[in-house]
Design a protein around this motif. Structure first.
Motif, short mmCIF file in Angstrom:
data_model
loop_
_atom_site.label_atom_id
_atom_site.label_comp_id
_atom_site.label_asym_id
_atom_site.label_seq_id
_atom_site.Cartn_x
_atom_site.Cartn_y
_atom_site.Cartn_z
N GLU A 179 39.76 59.09 -21.53
CA GLU A 179 40.19 58.87 -20.14
C GLU A 179 40.92 60.09 -19.60
O GLU A 179 40.71 60.49 -18.46
CB GLU A 179 41.11 57.65 -20.10
CG GLU A 179 41.54 57.28 -18.68
CD GLU A 179 42.41 56.04 -18.66
OE1 GLU A 179 42.84 55.63 -17.56
OE2 GLU A 179 42.66 55.48 -19.75
N GLN A 180 41.77 60.69 -20.43
CA GLN A 180 42.46 61.91 -20.01
C GLN A 180 41.49 63.04 -19.75
O GLN A 180 41.62 63.78 -18.77
CB GLN A 180 43.47 62.32 -21.08
CG GLN A 180 44.65 61.36 -21.22
CD GLN A 180 45.60 61.78 -22.32
OE1 GLN A 180 45.35 62.73 -23.04
NE2 GLN A 180 46.71 61.06 -22.46
N GLU A 181 40.49 63.18 -20.63
CA GLU A 181 39.48 64.22 -20.43
C GLU A 181 38.67 63.98 -19.17
O GLU A 181 38.35 64.91 -18.42
CB GLU A 181 38.55 64.28 -21.65
CG GLU A 181 37.45 65.32 -21.58
CD GLU A 181 37.97 66.73 -21.58
OE1 GLU A 181 37.21 67.65 -21.18
OE2 GLU A 181 39.14 66.94 -21.95
N SER A 182 38.37 62.69 -18.91
CA SER A 182 37.61 62.36 -17.70
C SER A 182 38.43 62.69 -16.45
O SER A 182 37.89 63.23 -15.47
CB SER A 182 37.26 60.87 -17.71
OG SER A 182 36.61 60.49 -16.52
N LYS A 183 39.72 62.39 -16.48
CA LYS A 183 40.57 62.72 -15.34
C LYS A 183 40.66 64.23 -15.13
O LYS A 183 40.64 64.71 -14.00
CB LYS A 183 41.97 62.14 -15.55
CG LYS A 183 42.03 60.62 -15.44
CD LYS A 183 43.45 60.13 -15.63
CE LYS A 183 43.53 58.61 -15.51
NZ LYS A 183 44.91 58.11 -15.70
N ARG A 184 40.75 64.96 -16.25
CA ARG A 184 40.83 66.41 -16.15
C ARG A 184 39.56 66.98 -15.53
O ARG A 184 39.60 67.84 -14.64
CB ARG A 184 41.06 67.02 -17.54
CG ARG A 184 41.30 68.52 -17.52
CD ARG A 184 41.38 69.07 -18.93
NE ARG A 184 40.11 68.92 -19.63
CZ ARG A 184 39.08 69.74 -19.49
NH1 ARG A 184 39.16 70.78 -18.67
NH2 ARG A 184 37.97 69.55 -20.16
N GLN A 185 38.40 66.49 -16.01
CA GLN A 185 37.14 66.97 -15.46
C GLN A 185 36.99 66.58 -14.00
O GLN A 185 36.45 67.34 -13.19
CB GLN A 185 35.98 66.42 -16.28
CG GLN A 185 35.90 66.97 -17.70
CD GLN A 185 34.74 66.41 -18.48
OE1 GLN A 185 34.01 65.54 -18.00
NE2 GLN A 185 34.54 66.90 -19.70
N GLU A 186 37.48 65.39 -13.65
CA GLU A 186 37.41 64.95 -12.25
C GLU A 186 38.26 65.85 -11.37
O GLU A 186 37.86 66.23 -10.27
CB GLU A 186 37.89 63.50 -12.15
CG GLU A 186 37.78 62.92 -10.75
CD GLU A 186 38.21 61.47 -10.69
OE1 GLU A 186 38.24 60.91 -9.58
OE2 GLU A 186 38.52 60.91 -11.76
N GLN A 187 39.45 66.20 -11.86
CA GLN A 187 40.31 67.10 -11.10
C GLN A 187 39.68 68.48 -10.95
O GLN A 187 39.74 69.09 -9.88
CB GLN A 187 41.67 67.21 -11.79
CG GLN A 187 42.50 65.95 -11.72
CD GLN A 187 43.81 66.07 -12.50
OE1 GLN A 187 44.03 67.06 -13.20
NE2 GLN A 187 44.66 65.06 -12.40
N GLU A 188 39.05 68.96 -12.03
CA GLU A 188 38.38 70.25 -11.94
C GLU A 188 37.22 70.20 -10.95
O GLU A 188 36.98 71.16 -10.21
CB GLU A 188 37.88 70.66 -13.33
CG GLU A 188 38.98 71.06 -14.29
CD GLU A 188 38.43 71.48 -15.64
OE1 GLU A 188 37.20 71.36 -15.84
OE2 GLU A 188 39.22 71.93 -16.49
N ALA A 189 36.49 69.07 -10.95
CA ALA A 189 35.37 68.94 -10.01
C ALA A 189 35.88 68.91 -8.57
O ALA A 189 35.28 69.53 -7.67
CB ALA A 189 34.58 67.67 -10.32
N LEU A 190 36.99 68.19 -8.35
CA LEU A 190 37.56 68.15 -6.99
C LEU A 190 38.05 69.53 -6.57
O LEU A 190 37.89 69.93 -5.41
CB LEU A 190 38.72 67.14 -6.95
CG LEU A 190 38.33 65.67 -7.09
CD1 LEU A 190 39.58 64.79 -7.16
CD2 LEU A 190 37.44 65.22 -5.94
#
Length: 392
Positions: A179-190
């Motif tokens: 979940e933390q990795e998914s949030k990190r990738q989501e932030q990077e995508a944004l």
């Protein structure tokens, strides 16, 4: 198990007490109470008879030996009891595992399959267990790797429960990390999307395509000087293209310092990342094309100067006209390529030397810092220079 620990602790205490009375092999003397040894020493030093003291010590040594033997026997008995309790506990666990094995082995084939293990655990633990989790359990306890549990591989239900809890904790940990990795990738995508939005590198709209060709009027107006021989022909006035060019050139020259104004305007606007990339690219490329037009005039002037100094010669008119016509034709072909590519929504980036220079000046995602702030190349180079000076 608590009882075994208690017996083991008592045995340790007894053994320690027995060792306290064992003779020290290095000294050759028995460990006797300090007060009694002191009495013998005082009596000897005063010249008093020490026979009674020696008799007393001999009787006391016999008593100590008897006590040591008793303590050793007690320690051996306690160790035996502890071993017996441990064996009894192991026997109970084995019997419990065998009883559980018989309950799980529904078809009595001498092994517990994956399906039997799943059904048995769900019945014992009164909860539904996923097939994935049962497979993980099987991998932990199936030492032979045959996909089934034999009696010697089977354990108690409590051990299965503990292992299930351990697997659940591990799964939760992995899920939290995922979940933390998914949030990190989501932030990077944004952040990447925001960078692209800031740079406006989207597909150009129809209006963007039309606007993107207007900057090429700047090099066209400055390049008309090379087309004066072609455009000044007798039948050129009947050509509507020539008429339009004449009107645009007259309007361009009517503005004071039009060339400088156009240069600075295009240079300023091309640095605005909010404008579509195609428009900004064409603005920069138009500036470079206009600068490139300076070199043919410079060559003509230098050529005439050199010939005049050598022998008073001059460049033939036909050579000058031909050179100008070639330069103007090349300019028209280049501008036609740029306009055509831009109207199709494609970046005209195939002009030798010039297009690559323009690409190097275009803002990119790499010009953003770690916090997502846009830092132009010039500012970044200045910061790097300041850091190098500070290090020195």
């Amino acid at each position: 198990m608590h009882q075994i620990s208690k017996v083991t602790a008592i045995a340790a205490v007894v053994i320690s007490a027995a060792n306290a009375f064992v003779a020290n092999p290095n000294s050759g003397l028995a460990h006797v109470p300090a007060t009694r040894a002191a009495i013998g020493f005082v009596a000897s030093s005063r010249g008093m008879p020490s026979v009674g003291t020696r008799l007393y010590n001999a009787d006391d040594d016999d008593a100590q030996d008897s006590e040591i033997e008793r303590l050793k026997k007690m320690a051996a008995k306690l160790r035996a009891e502890a071993a017996s309790l441990e064996a009894e506990k192991a026997k109970q666990l084995a019997e419990a595992a065998e009883r559980a094995f018989n309950r799980f082995d529904v078809n009595s084939d001498g092994e517990v399959s994956l399906t039997e293990l799943k059904l048995g655990l769900e019945k014992e633990l009164k909860t539904e267990i996923s097939e994935k989790r049962v497979k993980e359990l099987m991998e932990v306890f199936d030492e032979s790797g045959d996909g089934a549990l034999q009696l010697d591989e089977f354990v108690t239900v409590d051990r299965f429960r503990n292992q299930l809890e351990a697997l659940a904790r591990e799964e939760k940990r992995l899920a939290a990390e995922a979940e933390q990795e998914s949030k990190r990738q989501e932030q990077e995508a944004l952040l990447a999307e925001a960078k692209l939005e800031f740079l406006n590198e989207k597909e150009p709209t129809t209006s963007d395509k039309i606007v993107s060709v207007l900057p090429y009027l700047f090099p066209l107006m400055d390049g008309l000087q090379y087309g004066r021989f072609l455009l000044g022909a007798e039948d050129a006035g009947a050509n509507p293209f020539v008429v339009i060019l004449a009107l645009l050139y007259a309007l361009y020259r009517s503005i004071p310092f039009s060339g400088f104004a156009a240069f600075f305007a295009l240079n300023f606007l091309s640095g605005n990342p909010g404008i579509n990339r195609l428009v900004r690219f064409n603005m920069q490329q138009a500036i470079f094309l206009d600068i490139a037009l300076f070199f043919p005039s410079l060559l003509i002037g230098l050529g005439g100067l050199i010939l005049g100094n050598i022998g008073g010669l001059s460049v033939p008119n036909i050579a000058g006209e031909l050179f100008s016509d070639v330069i103007f034709g090349t300019l028209l072909l280049t501008l036609a390529y740029c306009v055509g590519s831009s109207l199709l929504g494609k970046e005209p980036s195939s002009i030798p030397l010039i297009s690559q220079s323009v690409k190097d000046r275009m803002p990119t995602i790499d010009m953003f810092d770690d916090d997502g702030r846009f830092v132009p190349t010039e500012s970044r180079q200045e910061d790097d220079s300041d850091k190098d000076k500070d290090k020195k």
